[in-house]
Design a protein around this motif. Structure first.
Motif, PDB file in Angstrom:
ATOM      1  N   TYR A   1       0.841  -1.210   0.000  1.00  0.00           N
ATOM      2  CA  TYR A   1       0.000   0.000   0.000  1.00  0.00           C
ATOM      3  C   TYR A   1       0.871   1.252   0.000  1.00  0.00           C
ATOM      4  CZ  TYR A   1      -4.167  -2.814   0.612  1.00  0.00           C
ATOM      5  OH  TYR A   1      -5.184  -3.714   0.409  1.00  0.00           O
ATOM      6  N   ALA A   2       1.929   1.271   0.791  1.00  0.00           N
ATOM      7  CA  ALA A   2       2.856   2.399   0.756  1.00  0.00           C
ATOM      8  C   ALA A   2       3.532   2.496  -0.607  1.00  0.00           C
ATOM      9  CB  ALA A   2       3.901   2.253   1.860  1.00  0.00           C
ATOM     10  N   ALA A   3       3.825   1.338  -1.216  1.00  0.00           N
ATOM     11  CA  ALA A   3       4.417   1.332  -2.553  1.00  0.00           C
ATOM     12  C   ALA A   3       3.460   1.946  -3.569  1.00  0.00           C
ATOM     13  CB  ALA A   3       4.784  -0.096  -2.959  1.00  0.00           C
ATOM     14  N   ALA A   4       2.179   1.583  -3.478  1.00  0.00           N
ATOM     15  CA  ALA A   4       1.188   2.103  -4.419  1.00  0.00           C
ATOM     16  C   ALA A   4       1.001   3.610  -4.256  1.00  0.00           C
ATOM     17  CB  ALA A   4      -0.142   1.384  -4.218  1.00  0.00           C
ATOM     18  N   VAL A   5       0.989   4.091  -3.015  1.00  0.00           N
ATOM     19  CA  VAL A   5       0.877   5.535  -2.786  1.00  0.00           C
ATOM     20  C   VAL A   5       2.100   6.246  -3.349  1.00  0.00           C
ATOM     21  CG1 VAL A   5       0.759   7.347  -1.024  1.00  0.00           C
ATOM     22  CG2 VAL A   5      -0.604   5.262  -0.759  1.00  0.00           C
TER      23      VAL A   5
ATOM     24  N   VAL B   1      -0.362   5.649  -7.498  1.00  0.00           N
ATOM     25  CA  VAL B   1      -1.518   4.842  -7.892  1.00  0.00           C
ATOM     26  C   VAL B   1      -2.734   5.161  -7.037  1.00  0.00           C
ATOM     27  CG1 VAL B   1      -2.395   2.473  -8.082  1.00  0.00           C
ATOM     28  CG2 VAL B   1      -0.029   2.992  -8.710  1.00  0.00           C
ATOM     29  N   LEU B   2      -2.493   5.460  -5.779  1.00  0.00           N
ATOM     30  CA  LEU B   2      -3.536   5.546  -4.762  1.00  0.00           C
ATOM     31  C   LEU B   2      -3.245   6.744  -3.870  1.00  0.00           C
ATOM     32  CD1 LEU B   2      -5.885   3.778  -3.433  1.00  0.00           C
ATOM     33  CD2 LEU B   2      -4.074   2.684  -2.099  1.00  0.00           C
ATOM     34  N   SER B   3      -4.284   7.493  -3.491  1.00  0.00           N
ATOM     35  CA  SER B   3      -4.055   8.607  -2.577  1.00  0.00           C
ATOM     36  C   SER B   3      -3.761   8.079  -1.174  1.00  0.00           C
ATOM     37  CB  SER B   3      -5.277   9.531  -2.535  1.00  0.00           C
ATOM     38  OG  SER B   3      -6.322   8.949  -1.772  1.00  0.00           O
TER      39      SER B   3
END
Length: 309
Positions: free
Chosen positions: A90-94, A98-100
């Motif tokens: 999730y931290a990688a995606a932020v 990718v993600l807020s």
């Protein structure tokens, strides 16, 4: 030289982990946003009592990872690629855009709640060290049953595998593994059986919740540790994030992939240095660096120097 930022999973958390982050404006901003979304002061998020909770452990790991990555970016020390182990995804995606962060906080809180509700006690994870998977897998199969489930969960290194399941089953597998030549069997500070079919129902519930969240194409390369491949499609990344709690972690393969794709500087977001130690045998021709409790100016200088080469 390409820069890869890695984000750790549960088991690396410690009290005061957010307080130990650099006192940088970018970090302050991330912590303030976390306070606003979660409605809890930062000083109360990473206490020993809070970190007994799967929910708060995951929220603190997410916040720590995003804060460090944004801090580095604010000093022009940006990542070319990202990879996260379990909740670290999730931290990688932020970080990849990718993600807020606000959406990630809400999703991770739900993720932790679903996991804790599914298995409130009697389950967890154990690291088996010094025994390769081909020898460990038959021992897990020998013990696993509907009454005493246990599964292979994290493939962290050729001779480091994490199992997940009931405490009784993990104890039995641990004894068999030690008798077969394993160096150690160490319980991990995770109180749920992650990365195995026991969490299929919780993962599907999170996948449904993810349908209402807007995701965009990554601005940095996003390496999935569940699939050990790069993902670019936002829909695929959404499924990767939602389902990773019930999917084995292929971390060693993911590091081999990142190396094959040009990464040579691996920077681990705090807390801990677990991923740095796992990366070292793969990146023998590069540099591995853990940010935890290191000087910010030194980290920035190393990243800039290697990114320029």
């Amino acid at each position: 030289m390409q820069v890869l930022i890695t984000f750790p999973g549960q088991g690396t958390q410690r009290p005061g982990m957010l307080r130990d982050l650099p006192g940088d404006p970018a970090v302050v901003s991330v912590l303030a946003e976390a306070e606003e979304v979660l409605q809890v002061p930062v000083a109360e998020m990473d206490t020993p009592e809070r970190l007994q909770s799967t929910v708060w452990t995951q929220l603190c790991l997410l916040t720590s990872g995003v804060a460090m990555a944004r801090c580095l970016a604010a000093h022009d020390a940006r990542a070319d690629a990202v990879a996260g182990l379990s909740i670290g995804a999730y931290a990688a995606a932020v970080t990849a855009g990718v993600l807020s962060f606000a959406d990630a906080l809400r999703l991770v809180r739900l993720r932790g709640e679903l996991m804790a509700q599914a298995y409130p006690g009697g389950y967890g994870m154990t690291a088996i060290l010094g025994l390769d998977c081909t020898r460990l897998a038959p021992l897990v199969a020998q013990v696993c049953s509907p009454q005493r489930p246990v599964y292979l969960a994290n493939f962290n290194a050729p001779t480091q595998t994490v199992i997940a399941g009931s405490e009784a089953a993990m104890t039995e597998v641990s004894a068999l593994a030690l008798a077969a030549g394993a160096q150690a069997a160490k319980p991990v500070a995770i109180h749920v059986p992650s990365h195995c079919p026991l969490l299929n129902g919780a993962a599907q519930a999170l996948q449904r919740a993810m349908q209402g969240v807007v995701l965009t194409r990554p601005a940095a390369r996003y390496f999935s540790a569940s699939k050990a491949r790069e993902l670019r499609d936002p829909g695929q990344i959404a499924d990767d994030l939602a389902l990773n709690m019930a999917t084995p972690v292929r971390w060693h393969e993911t590091m081999l992939l990142a190396h094959a794709n040009g990464a040579r500087l691996v920077v681990e977001a705090p807390p801990g240095d677990v991923l740095t130690r796992l990366a070292q045998p793969v990146f023998t021709d590069g540099v591995t660096l853990a940010c935890d409790r290191a000087r910010l100016d030194s980290i920035v200088a190393i990243v800039k120097r290697h990114a320029a080469n």
